[in-house]
Design an enzyme around this catalytic site. Structure first.
Site, PDB file in Angstrom:
ATOM      1  N   HIS A 147       0.833  -1.204   0.000  1.00  0.00           N
ATOM      2  CA  HIS A 147       0.000   0.000   0.000  1.00  0.00           C
ATOM      3  C   HIS A 147       0.870   1.258   0.000  1.00  0.00           C
ATOM      4  O   HIS A 147       0.646   2.181  -0.791  1.00  0.00           O
ATOM      5  CB  HIS A 147      -0.926   0.001   1.218  1.00  0.00           C
ATOM      6  N   ARG A 156       5.059  10.207  -5.967  1.00  0.00           N
ATOM      7  CA  ARG A 156       6.475  10.584  -6.096  1.00  0.00           C
ATOM      8  C   ARG A 156       7.239   9.744  -7.116  1.00  0.00           C
ATOM      9  O   ARG A 156       8.436   9.941  -7.302  1.00  0.00           O
ATOM     10  CB  ARG A 156       7.181  10.434  -4.733  1.00  0.00           C
ATOM     11  N   GLU A 214      -8.708  -2.353   6.525  1.00  0.00           N
ATOM     12  CA  GLU A 214      -7.760  -2.509   7.633  1.00  0.00           C
ATOM     13  C   GLU A 214      -8.254  -3.575   8.607  1.00  0.00           C
ATOM     14  O   GLU A 214      -9.437  -3.914   8.644  1.00  0.00           O
ATOM     15  CB  GLU A 214      -7.589  -1.185   8.396  1.00  0.00           C
ATOM     16  N   ASP A 246     -11.320   2.496   7.380  1.00  0.00           N
ATOM     17  CA  ASP A 246     -10.884   3.868   7.661  1.00  0.00           C
ATOM     18  C   ASP A 246     -11.290   4.749   6.470  1.00  0.00           C
ATOM     19  O   ASP A 246     -10.474   5.090   5.617  1.00  0.00           O
ATOM     20  CB  ASP A 246      -9.363   3.865   7.869  1.00  0.00           C
ATOM     21  N   TYR A 257      -3.300  18.050   4.684  1.00  0.00           N
ATOM     22  CA  TYR A 257      -2.462  17.156   5.501  1.00  0.00           C
ATOM     23  C   TYR A 257      -1.028  17.650   5.755  1.00  0.00           C
ATOM     24  O   TYR A 257      -0.338  17.079   6.612  1.00  0.00           O
ATOM     25  CB  TYR A 257      -2.439  15.744   4.914  1.00  0.00           C
ATOM     26  N   LYS A 266     -10.351  12.164   7.672  1.00  0.00           N
ATOM     27  CA  LYS A 266     -10.499  10.860   8.326  1.00  0.00           C
ATOM     28  C   LYS A 266     -11.490  10.887   9.481  1.00  0.00           C
ATOM     29  O   LYS A 266     -11.988   9.836   9.873  1.00  0.00           O
ATOM     30  CB  LYS A 266      -9.148  10.421   8.899  1.00  0.00           C
ATOM     31  N   SER A 270     -15.140   6.104  11.053  1.00  0.00           N
ATOM     32  CA  SER A 270     -14.380   4.884  10.801  1.00  0.00           C
ATOM     33  C   SER A 270     -15.297   3.753  11.259  1.00  0.00           C
ATOM     34  O   SER A 270     -15.889   3.846  12.333  1.00  0.00           O
ATOM     35  CB  SER A 270     -13.080   4.858  11.606  1.00  0.00           C
ATOM     36  N   THR A 363      -4.021   0.403   5.718  1.00  0.00           N
ATOM     37  CA  THR A 363      -4.591  -0.246   4.534  1.00  0.00           C
ATOM     38  C   THR A 363      -3.739  -1.440   4.132  1.00  0.00           C
ATOM     39  O   THR A 363      -2.521  -1.315   4.004  1.00  0.00           O
ATOM     40  CB  THR A 363      -4.610   0.758   3.373  1.00  0.00           C
TER      41      THR A 363
HETATM   42 CA   LIG Z   1      -5.682   4.250   7.327  1.00  0.00          CA
HETATM   43 MG   LIG Z   2     -11.199   6.937   9.922  1.00  0.00          MG
END
Ligand SMILES: [Ca+2]
Ligand SMILES: [Mg+2]
Ligand SMILES: [Ca+2]
Ligand SMILES: [Mg+2]
Ligand code: NI
Lengths: 435, 435
Positions: A147, A156, A214, A246, A257, A266, A270, A363
């Site tokens: 992941h 990148r 997850e 998630d 972020y 996030k 969840s 993940t």
């Molecule tokens: Ca996560």
């Molecule tokens: Mg979450």
């Protein structure tokens, strides 16, 4: 009922009938919480076959009669809304409770009367499950190399895919505990700030709403503030596991972020599956993880580094596709950093874990596109839409979509399952709700 | 009723004597929790002058006799370990409790008998304060422009000091709730991964241990998951404030924080002051914040955007410098994003806040070097050591150092204080504690 026929099978036999594909045989004994419809109380429970078993009723009737639970009386641990009191007892009690339940419900057992059975057993589709554990602190890691590599390549390129720290420590961040919801709860599409040019923001509904496949680990033992946990002690701290989605708002995350990590992207929800599958139940499915290269620092070094062979399936339904369609098949074994390493790293600076804390694996993606753990990877950043059997396409989640995660372990003559972790996407609120 | 009196001073007069520099006059009425030495129970309390007042005793004796608290009976809210039950009642109850206490202890009041006084009053230095609020979720923001600019200049130069998102949203991250400790608790220097070359890690004690001067806001009202809070409603959600030291391990942070934010660098401890100073007590010290340019998106727009004029002092003692020496003088007014804006932004994607949640302001720095809110800024990344009066120098904190934060508001004839937020640094554990 299908007969579990085979002579070679090592499966336990139960007085509650179920077939060999049932996810809740006596080998499982998951723990959860449910609304007892007779009492109108929330009690702790387990599940055997298609029956939910009220553990508070068994406890009230003195059926937890092993040496540890006998000494515990008159204290009760299952007549509670959450499993935390039970978890707090420690692993010897977890084991005794498991064995006691297995014996009570073993084929031919007469320990449990018809009257108690009639009070304690419920059809699983007739009761409402509740959040099994009070989670005070929730931490999410980022520990599947496939992941991290995929995401890194997208952002990148392949030469710098993994950040310099990634192979040296299990990268993680503190998540939001309050918005952890139980499987089945609908998810309102979030609205927030996004910025296409990374300069000027818009107030927009999320257009890149994603899931993250997850596994969550529940902490079952606390450490004192300032006292790190050693890797050799880590297994004692792990009570059990659940499935964890998630949910992630990729466009919100991309703008917010830097430099302190994901926040609004996030914290809107969840989702956890309702049952805690104990580490003891998963013991037969332990699988050694590959040797880590470069070797981690001493505090993370584990000769016996393991995860579990848990098949993880992701399925989707839409407004017009009502039969769940499998969009990913991954496995909990695709971890680079183990749960034990995550837990130890969490405490290295002295951070105290509490009973009930939840640690997200990050993940989990396999090496194959058929086993990627997020739509970001499956659609390769939205550039390669996924085709569904009814002709629909998906890059990210649409309103009306339901995302379902399933986990299972195939034993010899039995299957251990996790129970569904699902959530349906509702449309975003209109702007009048915001100002 | 309370008279707001007279000639030169508008200070209230109390039956408990104190002088005008005392931080806990009747205008304050902070809320906290303490160990009642008679009962050996933790109860909710307030402080007047040098006396800690057990509010559970007053409540048991029917002295909360306003209309709202009278209707509440027989339910009690102060005979609890934490303030959460009281906070959960809402702002009309907060106000009634405050006025009731002010009247009970007004000069000449005879409402409270000598017998009750003898049971409810304790010398503040004879009792142990406890964590005032059960904090389920803790969020830390990054909302002082001076601080963000200073850090940005050090890392990226003056032209790109602020990240592109910084002027558009209050950047924040989820913190660790379990390791929030009360003023006075000693802090073990953390050990963890650092990397001088950003490539190869070492296992090392933190060599750049820092404080962060912050104000914490306690949430006093919950919102439902999926239901954002509007800026006009935000003040109802703020119960009160404390001082907050967000201890930070700069060298650990530098290695771990890409891409998901600070983790071990922050989660080893955060220190709060023991008292909650209510928003109502701070009302006279409201101060309008400058107009924000660029204008924020509608959901963050606040015509009446404010902070409070709270002087914030940071003092240091060392093993040889025993008289606290002031190393910074800042003020809560040096905020760019207000508490209300932080709270609204937190919920924009639907995140639910609970009563008792703590929102950290972020490090508060003034424009002057004499008012920087961290040693990172004061020593400019370690390049300009701070000289102490005994000839010692500091770039970052040394073992044996005690860092003390104080906050106060100067009224007309009275002072409202926050109480100390302090912590002493203990040496790191040796490596045998880790593997
Ligand atoms: Ca996560
Ligand atoms: Mg979450
Ligand atoms: Ca901070
Ligand atoms: Mg902190
Ligand atoms: Ni009950």
């Amino acid at each position: 009922m299908v007969e579990s026929s085979s002579n070679s099978s090592t499966a336990l036999k139960s007085l509650i009938p179920y077939d060999e594909n049932n996810h809740f045989p006596l080998e499982n004994i998951p723990f959860g919480a449910f609304q007892n419809p007779h009492h109108n109380h929330v009690h702790c429970c387990t599940r055997i076959g298609d029956k939910v078993v009220d553990l508070a009723i068994l406890e009230q009737n003195g059926l937890f009669d092993g040496p540890l639970f006998t000494q515990l009386r008159p204290k009760v641990v299952f007549e509670h809304h959450h499993l935390n009191s039970f978890m707090d007892l420690g692993k010897d009690y977890w084991h005794e409770a498991r064995v006691t339940i297995q014996n009570l419900f073993a084929e031919g057992s007469t320990k449990i009367s018809e009257e108690i059975l009639s009070k304690a057993l419920f059809d699983h589709d007739q009761v409402q499950m509740k959040t099994p554990v009070f989670i005070r602190d929730y931490t999410d890691f980022y520990s599947s190399k496939n992941h991290a590599y995929n995401v890194g390549v997208m952002f990148r390129g392949p030469d710098n895919a993994l950040q310099p720290n990634w192979l040296h420590l299990p990268v993680g961040y503190h998540g939001r505990a309050s918005s952890i919801v139980l499987s089945g709860q609908e998810i309102v599409r979030p609205r927030g700030q996004t910025s296409a040019d990374q300069k000027n923001p818009n107030f927009s509904e999320c257009k890149r709403l994603d899931f993250e496949l997850e596994v969550g680990a529940y902490v079952g033992k606390s450490n004192q503030l300032g006292k790190p946990v050693k890797i050799s002690e880590a297994p004692d701290y792990v009570f059990g596991f659940c499935l964890l989605n998630d949910w992630s708002a990729r466009d919100i995350q991309a703008w917010e972020y830097v430099p302190l990590g994901p926040f609004n992207a996030k914290n809107f929800a969840s989702t956890i599956s309702p049952w805690v599958i104990t580490a003891e139940a998963l013991e037969p499915f332990k699988i050694k993880l590959p040797v880590q290269e470069p070797a981690p620092l001493n505090y993370l070094k584990d000769e016996n580094n393991y995860s579990y062979d848990v098949e993880l399936d992701v399925l989707l339904t839409t407004n017009t596709l009502t039969e769940p369609y499998t969009i990913s098949k991954s496995n909990f074994k695709h971890m680079y950093w183990s749960t034990n390493q995550q837990l130890v790293h969490h405490t290295v600076t002295g951070c105290n874990l509490n009973v009930g804390d939840l640690l997200g694996s990050g993940t989990i993606s396999s090496t194959e596109k058929s086993g990627y753990g997020s739509l970001l990877e499956i659609s390769w950043g939205g550039k390669e839409p996924l085709s569904l059997p009814n002709g629909e396409q998906r890059t990210f989640l649409q309103d009306g979509d339901t995302l379902i995660m399933r986990g299972s372990c195939k034993g010899n003559g039995f299957t251990i399952g996790f129970g569904d972790c699902s959530g349906k996407i509702l449309p975003a609120l209109d702007e009048s709700n915001f100002y």
